[in-house]
Design a protein around this motif. Structure first.
Motif, PDB file in Angstrom:
ATOM      1  N   VAL A 179      19.489 -20.056 -23.343  1.00 33.19           N
ATOM      2  CA  VAL A 179      18.175 -19.514 -23.666  1.00 33.19           C
ATOM      3  C   VAL A 179      17.314 -20.621 -24.256  1.00 33.19           C
ATOM      4  O   VAL A 179      17.670 -21.210 -25.278  1.00 33.19           O
ATOM      5  N   MET A 180      16.209 -20.908 -23.602  1.00 36.06           N
ATOM      6  CA  MET A 180      15.234 -21.860 -24.132  1.00 36.06           C
ATOM      7  C   MET A 180      14.267 -21.103 -25.027  1.00 36.06           C
ATOM      8  O   MET A 180      13.406 -20.366 -24.555  1.00 36.06           O
ATOM      9  N   GLY A 181      14.418 -21.252 -26.329  1.00 36.21           N
ATOM     10  CA  GLY A 181      13.540 -20.578 -27.271  1.00 36.21           C
ATOM     11  C   GLY A 181      14.293 -19.629 -28.170  1.00 36.21           C
ATOM     12  O   GLY A 181      14.924 -18.684 -27.693  1.00 36.21           O
ATOM     13  N   GLY A 182      14.219 -19.880 -29.471  1.00 37.63           N
ATOM     14  CA  GLY A 182      14.892 -19.021 -30.444  1.00 37.63           C
ATOM     15  C   GLY A 182      13.945 -18.104 -31.169  1.00 37.63           C
ATOM     16  O   GLY A 182      14.138 -17.792 -32.349  1.00 37.63           O
ATOM     17  N   GLY A 186      13.827 -14.504 -27.075  1.00 36.19           N
ATOM     18  CA  GLY A 186      15.062 -15.214 -26.783  1.00 36.19           C
ATOM     19  C   GLY A 186      16.248 -14.657 -27.531  1.00 36.19           C
ATOM     20  O   GLY A 186      17.346 -14.513 -26.974  1.00 36.19           O
ATOM     21  N   LEU A 187      16.054 -14.328 -28.800  1.00 35.60           N
ATOM     22  CA  LEU A 187      17.153 -13.794 -29.607  1.00 35.60           C
ATOM     23  C   LEU A 187      17.578 -12.409 -29.131  1.00 35.60           C
ATOM     24  O   LEU A 187      18.779 -12.095 -29.089  1.00 35.60           O
ATOM     25  N   GLU A 188      16.613 -11.576 -28.774  1.00 33.55           N
ATOM     26  CA  GLU A 188      16.954 -10.225 -28.327  1.00 33.55           C
ATOM     27  C   GLU A 188      17.673 -10.248 -26.981  1.00 33.55           C
ATOM     28  O   GLU A 188      18.730  -9.606 -26.800  1.00 33.55           O
ATOM     29  N   ILE A 189      17.114 -10.962 -26.012  1.00 36.60           N
ATOM     30  CA  ILE A 189      17.743 -10.974 -24.688  1.00 36.60           C
ATOM     31  C   ILE A 189      19.068 -11.731 -24.727  1.00 36.60           C
ATOM     32  O   ILE A 189      20.036 -11.344 -24.065  1.00 36.60           O
ATOM     33  N   GLY A 190      19.126 -12.790 -25.516  1.00 35.60           N
ATOM     34  CA  GLY A 190      20.399 -13.478 -25.694  1.00 35.60           C
ATOM     35  C   GLY A 190      21.455 -12.543 -26.263  1.00 35.60           C
ATOM     36  O   GLY A 190      22.621 -12.570 -25.848  1.00 35.60           O
ATOM     37  N   SER A 191      21.055 -11.684 -27.203  1.00 35.85           N
ATOM     38  CA  SER A 191      21.983 -10.715 -27.802  1.00 35.85           C
ATOM     39  C   SER A 191      22.514  -9.737 -26.760  1.00 35.85           C
ATOM     40  O   SER A 191      23.707  -9.402 -26.745  1.00 35.85           O
ATOM     41  N   ILE A 192      21.627  -9.258 -25.893  1.00 36.81           N
ATOM     42  CA  ILE A 192      22.041  -8.299 -24.860  1.00 36.81           C
ATOM     43  C   ILE A 192      23.186  -8.862 -24.033  1.00 36.81           C
ATOM     44  O   ILE A 192      24.254  -8.250 -23.893  1.00 36.81           O
ATOM     45  N   TRP A 193      22.989 -10.055 -23.469  1.00 39.91           N
ATOM     46  CA  TRP A 193      23.982 -10.594 -22.546  1.00 39.91           C
ATOM     47  C   TRP A 193      25.214 -11.134 -23.253  1.00 39.91           C
ATOM     48  O   TRP A 193      26.318 -11.128 -22.685  1.00 39.91           O
ATOM     49  N   LEU A 273      13.886 -18.827 -19.823  1.00 37.50           N
ATOM     50  CA  LEU A 273      12.737 -19.420 -20.512  1.00 37.50           C
ATOM     51  C   LEU A 273      12.114 -18.368 -21.421  1.00 37.50           C
ATOM     52  O   LEU A 273      11.555 -17.382 -20.950  1.00 37.50           O
ATOM     53  N   ALA A 274      12.247 -18.588 -22.724  1.00 42.74           N
ATOM     54  CA  ALA A 274      11.649 -17.692 -23.714  1.00 42.74           C
ATOM     55  C   ALA A 274      10.860 -18.556 -24.689  1.00 42.74           C
ATOM     56  O   ALA A 274      11.140 -18.602 -25.884  1.00 42.74           O
ATOM     57  N   ILE A 275       9.880 -19.265 -24.140  1.00 44.93           N
ATOM     58  CA  ILE A 275       9.149 -20.277 -24.902  1.00 44.93           C
ATOM     59  C   ILE A 275       7.744 -19.813 -25.283  1.00 44.93           C
ATOM     60  O   ILE A 275       6.883 -20.614 -25.602  1.00 44.93           O
ATOM     61  N   GLY A 276       7.550 -18.515 -25.252  1.00 47.99           N
ATOM     62  CA  GLY A 276       6.260 -17.969 -25.650  1.00 47.99           C
ATOM     63  C   GLY A 276       5.571 -17.237 -24.513  1.00 47.99           C
ATOM     64  O   GLY A 276       6.117 -17.083 -23.414  1.00 47.99           O
ATOM     65  N   ARG A 277       4.375 -16.776 -24.797  1.00 48.52           N
ATOM     66  CA  ARG A 277       3.609 -16.021 -23.814  1.00 48.52           C
ATOM     67  C   ARG A 277       2.180 -16.549 -23.769  1.00 48.52           C
ATOM     68  O   ARG A 277       1.683 -17.119 -24.749  1.00 48.52           O
ATOM     69  N   THR A 278       1.549 -16.349 -22.636  1.00 52.31           N
ATOM     70  CA  THR A 278       0.194 -16.855 -22.423  1.00 52.31           C
ATOM     71  C   THR A 278      -0.713 -15.713 -21.981  1.00 52.31           C
ATOM     72  O   THR A 278      -0.263 -14.781 -21.295  1.00 52.31           O
ATOM     73  N   PRO A 279      -1.992 -15.711 -22.371  1.00 54.00           N
ATOM     74  CA  PRO A 279      -2.877 -14.581 -22.068  1.00 54.00           C
ATOM     75  C   PRO A 279      -3.171 -14.433 -20.584  1.00 54.00           C
ATOM     76  O   PRO A 279      -3.254 -15.425 -19.854  1.00 54.00           O
TER      77      PRO A 279
END
Length: 462
Positions: A179-182, A186-193, A273-279
């Motif tokens: 997971v790229m991004g803590g 990233g933490l939630e989806i990393g937890s799922i898997w 990739l969990a490096i943020g979101r863009t508008p």
């Protein structure tokens, strides 16, 4: 030949901000239309909040049973199995049912819905692409939300290299996931898997996980998640992702520690990739409506959510700030009231933020570091779930409640809860904060015994 329609207000985007705004406007007596190019409910319902929380719940149930958590209670479970197809079908069914519920609310309030892509022709006119329809309105509300941010050097295919959307649609448990991004996603989806059996590592560019959260909370959560089998690389940069030539089923990820410059290579089945979101503003042709955006692409608004075009408003992720569904919906109600000639306001000081890991982390207000930097005098009180009777009964003893309050007025400034049901418990504190309450108000309130909420009372009585 195109058709023309007229409305008092047109809302562009039907996520939590958009549909909440449209419904409130209709309740206030205005003629409203709402436009959504994807699915009613937006990112939150379809590929974000709801599917992720559904899988977080399902994966935690599986993890607890597989690891015999309840064996100490005398409940014995054998041959625990996992049917990923059924788990995903259950998630999809929940999303579908909630979508129908939102559609029925829009219909109930006589809001005309358009399944189409909209863009501005001028300050008072938008064009619907598929239907070749022009719509004029007195007011517009832009609520188009955000999308996953990607990296120019890493090509997302939603098969091996994923955004959150693809990571919530996997039909098989990957052997490994980097997971790229803590941050929260990233933490939630990393937890799922991780719970479902994947070997998960999380790579975070900064020196702490969970973004701007309180440092003590961040360290505590990382320790707990490490105990669940998740590996962390902090202060580490992802340099490159490519196929492992020795194994076509794996990706090779090149990392570099930002302090030591040490190079690290990791082979993994999937990369998230969990490096943020863009508008989401592309394609809206905002320039034709004379609506200004900033360098990051967020729509500029004033304190009343007005854009540079005074009859066009914007709310939610598209204006920046905390990218939270409940923030968008609060702004939605405020904007609707402003358009209807009433006073609309959002108190961001009481806006909660929740990380739905195990344990949950819920917070409101600034961190200790932020208060120290601003030279704001405060006091802290704290209690632990390990001292709570219900936490023992429910086998949920991890975590604590931490409250910061003014050293002079005793008004509550911030609160952090790490533990079971944190998302629900925080509501008691934010309600008191909304009315300018003091730490004594929390201490003197009634709390049912036994209950997790008594941890709040114990903290307030310190």
């Amino acid at each position: 030949m195109y058709r023309e329609l007229d409305f008092e207000v047109v809302v562009i985007g039907a996520g939590p901000g958009g549909y909440t705004c449209a419904i409130k406007l209709a309740q206030l007596g205005l003629k409203v239309a709402i436009i959504e190019k994807n699915k009613i409910g937006g990112t939150c319902l379809n590929v974000g909040c709801i599917p992720s929380k559904t899988l977080l719940h399902s994966s935690q149930e599986y993890y607890d049973l597989k690891n015999n958590k309840i064996a100490q209670l005398g409940i014995l479970v054998k041959d625990v199995g996992l049917n990923m197809q059924r788990m995903m079908e259950s998630k999809d069914k929940i999303v579908h049912q909630l979508g129908i519920g939102i559609q029925s609310l829009l219909q109930k309030h006589k809001i005309q819905c358009f399944d189409d892509h909209a863009f501005f022709l001028d300050q008072h006119t938008i064009h619907l692409q598929k239907q070749n329809l022009q719509i004029r309105a007195k007011y517009f509300v832009i609520a188009t939300g955000s999308e996953a941010k990607t990296s120019p050097n890493i090509i997302v295919d939603e098969q091996s290299i994923l955004t959150s959307t693809g990571a919530l649609e996997l039909r098989e448990v990957p052997e490994s996931l980097l997971v790229m991004g803590g941050g929260y996603i990233g933490l939630e989806i990393g937890s799922i898997w991780s719970r479902l059996g994947s070997n998960v590592c999380i790579v975070e560019y900064s020196n702490k996980i969970a973004g701007q959260i309180d440092s003590e909370v961040s360290v505590a959560l990382q320790d707990m998640m490490r105990g669940q089998g998740i590996t962390f690389y902090l202060n580490t940069e992802v340099l490159e992702v490519h196929d492992n030539n020795n194994n076509n089923n794996l990706l090779r990820v090149h990392l570099s520690n930002r302090d030591t410059k040490e190079s690290i290579e990791i082979d993994t089945s999937k990369v998230l990739l969990a490096i943020g979101r863009t508008p989401c503003t592309r394609g809206l042709m905002l320039e034709k409506a004379l609506v200004h955006i900033n360098e990051q692409g967020f729509v500029k608004v004033d304190d009343a959510f007005r854009t540079s075009a005074e009859h066009i408003y914007a709310i939610g992720d598209v204006i920046g700030g905390a990218m939270l569904a409940h923030k968008a919906s609060q702004e939605a109600v405020a904007v609707a009231e402003i358009i209807a000639g009433k006073r609309g306001n959002v108190n961001y000081k009481t806006m909660p933020s929740v990380l739905y890991t195990k344990p949950e982390v819920a917070s409101v207000g600034p961190t200790q570091a932020q208060l120290d930097a601003a030279n704001i005098p405060y006091k802290m009180c704290k209690s632990y779930f390990a001292h709570n009777g219900m936490a023992h009964a429910a086998l949920e003893k991890e975590g604590f409640v931490k409250i910061l309050y003014s050293a002079t007025t005793h008004q509550i400034i911030s609160a952090y809860i790490v533990g079971s049901q944190a998302s629900n418990l925080l509501g008691q504190i934010t309600s008191v904060m909304e009315f300018g309450g003091r730490i004594e108000d929390l201490a003197r309130s009634f709390y049912a015994h036994p209950g997790f909420s008594e941890t709040i009372k114990d903290a307030a009585n310190q």
